[in-house]
Design a protein around this motif. Structure first.
Motif, PDB file in Angstrom:
ATOM      1  N   UNK A   6       0.822  -1.192   0.000  1.00  0.00           N
ATOM      2  CA  UNK A   6       0.000   0.000   0.000  1.00  0.00           C
ATOM      3  C   UNK A   6       0.863   1.251   0.000  1.00  0.00           C
ATOM      4  N   UNK A   7       0.448   2.280  -0.728  1.00  0.00           N
ATOM      5  CA  UNK A   7       1.173   3.546  -0.707  1.00  0.00           C
ATOM      6  C   UNK A   7       1.241   4.101   0.718  1.00  0.00           C
ATOM      7  N   UNK A   8       2.189   4.974   0.988  1.00  0.00           N
ATOM      8  CA  UNK A   8       2.435   5.446   2.347  1.00  0.00           C
ATOM      9  C   UNK A   8       1.226   6.063   3.060  1.00  0.00           C
ATOM     10  N   UNK A   9       0.290   6.648   2.344  1.00  0.00           N
ATOM     11  CA  UNK A   9      -0.839   7.301   3.003  1.00  0.00           C
ATOM     12  C   UNK A   9      -1.869   6.322   3.549  1.00  0.00           C
ATOM     13  N   UNK A  10      -1.943   5.129   3.001  1.00  0.00           N
ATOM     14  CA  UNK A  10      -3.010   4.219   3.380  1.00  0.00           C
ATOM     15  C   UNK A  10      -2.780   3.365   4.617  1.00  0.00           C
ATOM     16  N   UNK A  11      -1.559   3.072   5.034  1.00  0.00           N
ATOM     17  CA  UNK A  11      -1.428   2.267   6.243  1.00  0.00           C
ATOM     18  C   UNK A  11      -2.121   2.898   7.455  1.00  0.00           C
ATOM     19  N   UNK A  12      -2.257   4.215   7.467  1.00  0.00           N
ATOM     20  CA  UNK A  12      -2.947   4.873   8.583  1.00  0.00           C
ATOM     21  C   UNK A  12      -4.399   4.417   8.669  1.00  0.00           C
ATOM     22  N   UNK A  13      -4.972   4.008   7.549  1.00  0.00           N
ATOM     23  CA  UNK A  13      -6.347   3.518   7.555  1.00  0.00           C
ATOM     24  C   UNK A  13      -6.434   2.109   8.131  1.00  0.00           C
ATOM     25  N   UNK A  14      -5.322   1.411   8.169  1.00  0.00           N
ATOM     26  CA  UNK A  14      -5.261   0.042   8.666  1.00  0.00           C
ATOM     27  C   UNK A  14      -6.356  -0.820   8.029  1.00  0.00           C
ATOM     28  N   UNK A  15      -6.286  -0.920   6.721  1.00  0.00           N
ATOM     29  CA  UNK A  15      -7.297  -1.660   5.971  1.00  0.00           C
ATOM     30  C   UNK A  15      -7.116  -3.156   6.200  1.00  0.00           C
ATOM     31  N   UNK A  16      -8.149  -3.775   6.711  1.00  0.00           N
ATOM     32  CA  UNK A  16      -8.181  -5.214   6.950  1.00  0.00           C
ATOM     33  C   UNK A  16      -8.215  -5.927   5.595  1.00  0.00           C
ATOM     34  N   UNK A  17      -7.328  -6.873   5.357  1.00  0.00           N
ATOM     35  CA  UNK A  17      -7.335  -7.602   4.082  1.00  0.00           C
ATOM     36  C   UNK A  17      -8.685  -8.247   3.766  1.00  0.00           C
ATOM     37  N   UNK A  18      -9.422  -8.682   4.787  1.00  0.00           N
ATOM     38  CA  UNK A  18     -10.749  -9.258   4.537  1.00  0.00           C
ATOM     39  C   UNK A  18     -11.716  -8.205   3.989  1.00  0.00           C
ATOM     40  N   UNK A  19     -11.581  -6.950   4.435  1.00  0.00           N
ATOM     41  CA  UNK A  19     -12.398  -5.869   3.880  1.00  0.00           C
ATOM     42  C   UNK A  19     -12.074  -5.674   2.406  1.00  0.00           C
ATOM     43  N   UNK A  20     -10.791  -5.700   2.086  1.00  0.00           N
ATOM     44  CA  UNK A  20     -10.388  -5.533   0.691  1.00  0.00           C
ATOM     45  C   UNK A  20     -10.964  -6.643  -0.179  1.00  0.00           C
ATOM     46  N   UNK A  21     -10.946  -7.864   0.321  1.00  0.00           N
ATOM     47  CA  UNK A  21     -11.530  -8.971  -0.439  1.00  0.00           C
ATOM     48  C   UNK A  21     -13.031  -8.781  -0.633  1.00  0.00           C
ATOM     49  N   UNK A  22     -13.698  -8.348   0.408  1.00  0.00           N
ATOM     50  CA  UNK A  22     -15.157  -8.126   0.336  1.00  0.00           C
ATOM     51  C   UNK A  22     -15.497  -7.009  -0.653  1.00  0.00           C
ATOM     52  N   UNK A  23     -14.600  -6.022  -0.769  1.00  0.00           N
ATOM     53  CA  UNK A  23     -14.858  -4.860  -1.617  1.00  0.00           C
ATOM     54  C   UNK A  23     -14.389  -5.036  -3.062  1.00  0.00           C
ATOM     55  N   UNK A  24     -13.687  -6.116  -3.357  1.00  0.00           N
ATOM     56  CA  UNK A  24     -13.121  -6.299  -4.693  1.00  0.00           C
ATOM     57  C   UNK A  24     -14.145  -6.319  -5.814  1.00  0.00           C
ATOM     58  N   UNK A  25     -15.321  -6.842  -5.560  1.00  0.00           N
ATOM     59  CA  UNK A  25     -16.303  -7.005  -6.636  1.00  0.00           C
ATOM     60  C   UNK A  25     -17.172  -5.768  -6.865  1.00  0.00           C
ATOM     61  N   UNK A  26     -16.947  -4.704  -6.122  1.00  0.00           N
ATOM     62  CA  UNK A  26     -17.811  -3.513  -6.213  1.00  0.00           C
ATOM     63  C   UNK A  26     -17.648  -2.831  -7.574  1.00  0.00           C
ATOM     64  N   UNK A  27     -18.789  -2.599  -8.215  1.00  0.00           N
ATOM     65  CA  UNK A  27     -18.819  -1.920  -9.511  1.00  0.00           C
ATOM     66  C   UNK A  27     -19.694  -0.673  -9.489  1.00  0.00           C
ATOM     67  N   UNK A  28     -20.483  -0.531  -8.425  1.00  0.00           N
ATOM     68  CA  UNK A  28     -21.323   0.662  -8.255  1.00  0.00           C
ATOM     69  C   UNK A  28     -21.379   0.978  -6.759  1.00  0.00           C
ATOM     70  N   UNK A  29     -21.380   2.276  -6.435  1.00  0.00           N
ATOM     71  CA  UNK A  29     -21.469   2.701  -5.039  1.00  0.00           C
ATOM     72  C   UNK A  29     -22.658   3.634  -4.891  1.00  0.00           C
ATOM     73  N   UNK A  30     -23.542   3.301  -3.949  1.00  0.00           N
ATOM     74  CA  UNK A  30     -24.681   4.158  -3.631  1.00  0.00           C
ATOM     75  C   UNK A  30     -24.320   5.075  -2.474  1.00  0.00           C
ATOM     76  N   UNK A  31     -24.460   6.363  -2.706  1.00  0.00           N
ATOM     77  CA  UNK A  31     -24.166   7.374  -1.699  1.00  0.00           C
ATOM     78  C   UNK A  31     -25.451   8.036  -1.231  1.00  0.00           C
ATOM     79  N   UNK A  32     -25.631   8.103   0.079  1.00  0.00           N
ATOM     80  CA  UNK A  32     -26.610   8.998   0.669  1.00  0.00           C
ATOM     81  C   UNK A  32     -25.968  10.382   0.637  1.00  0.00           C
ATOM     82  N   UNK A  33     -26.754  11.420   0.855  1.00  0.00           N
ATOM     83  CA  UNK A  33     -26.201  12.774   0.803  1.00  0.00           C
ATOM     84  C   UNK A  33     -26.088  13.376   2.198  1.00  0.00           C
ATOM     85  N   UNK A  34     -27.217  13.727   2.814  1.00  0.00           N
ATOM     86  CA  UNK A  34     -27.176  14.400   4.111  1.00  0.00           C
ATOM     87  C   UNK A  34     -26.685  13.435   5.181  1.00  0.00           C
TER      88      UNK A  34
END
Length: 189
Positions: A6-34
């Protein structure tokens, strides 16, 4: 790209490898606004116009998602000219405004894109977002979200709503897709 690369800025996020695996298939993201793209406060001018504050980090994250082939979509219970202007500037075309029943609105967007819930991520902060969060393959909320929302989410961002929470999600998705390093290298030219 592996978690160790991971690039130097991301280790601070401490991304769990299992989260990365779960997020790999994402092709669309739904955002709420407020409460997600904004801090959740509603500002009204003397004329009664609703004013919203958006964070530039979040906007740039949405643009990066698009460059990586991930479609941003907005499903909001409210509508405003400020929101439409901001989404227009970001090139977000898959939108539904003024809808409290967010699941059918999101499903209509999925149908337009030829995708299903297993291709989707969602970020929300309150009860109206629960139907999307429960169905999405990857669900996220900011730390100020309602406890019922936090209980169903895969990830709670470190950054707060309207202050980089969306960018944190975007970065996580870019790492999961393997696009973060390439996009960062392009920015460094």
């Amino acid at each position: 790209m592996t978690h160790d690369e991971l690039p130097p800025l991301l280790p601070a996020l401490q991304i769990d490898p299992e989260l990365l695996l779960k997020a790999q298939s994402v092709r669309v993201v739904f955002f709420d606004v407020d409460g997600v793209l904004t801090d959740g406060g509603l500002y009204f001018s003397e004329a009664g116009e609703t004013l919203k504050r958006f964070h530039t980090l979040d906007g740039h994250g949405i643009k990066l998602l698009q460059r990586a082939g991930i479609t941003p979509a907005v499903v909001s219970g409210r509508d405003s000219l400020a929101l439409r202007a901001r989404l227009g500037a970001l090139g977000v075309t898959h939108t539904r405004f003024g809808t409290e029943d967010k699941r059918p609105a999101a499903e209509a967007i999925l149908s337009e894109l030829g995708l299903g819930w297993d291709d989707a991520a969602a970020i929300g902060d309150d009860w109206p977002d629960l139907p999307m969060l429960r169905r999405a393959a990857f669900s996220v909320c900011p730390p100020g979200a309602h406890p019922e929302v936090m209980a169903v989410c895969d990830h709670v961002t470190q950054r707060h709503s309207g202050n980089g929470a969306v960018r944190e999600l975007c970065d996580l998705l870019l790492v999961a897709r393997g696009a973060y390093g390439g996009l960062l290298a392009q920015a460094g030219r």
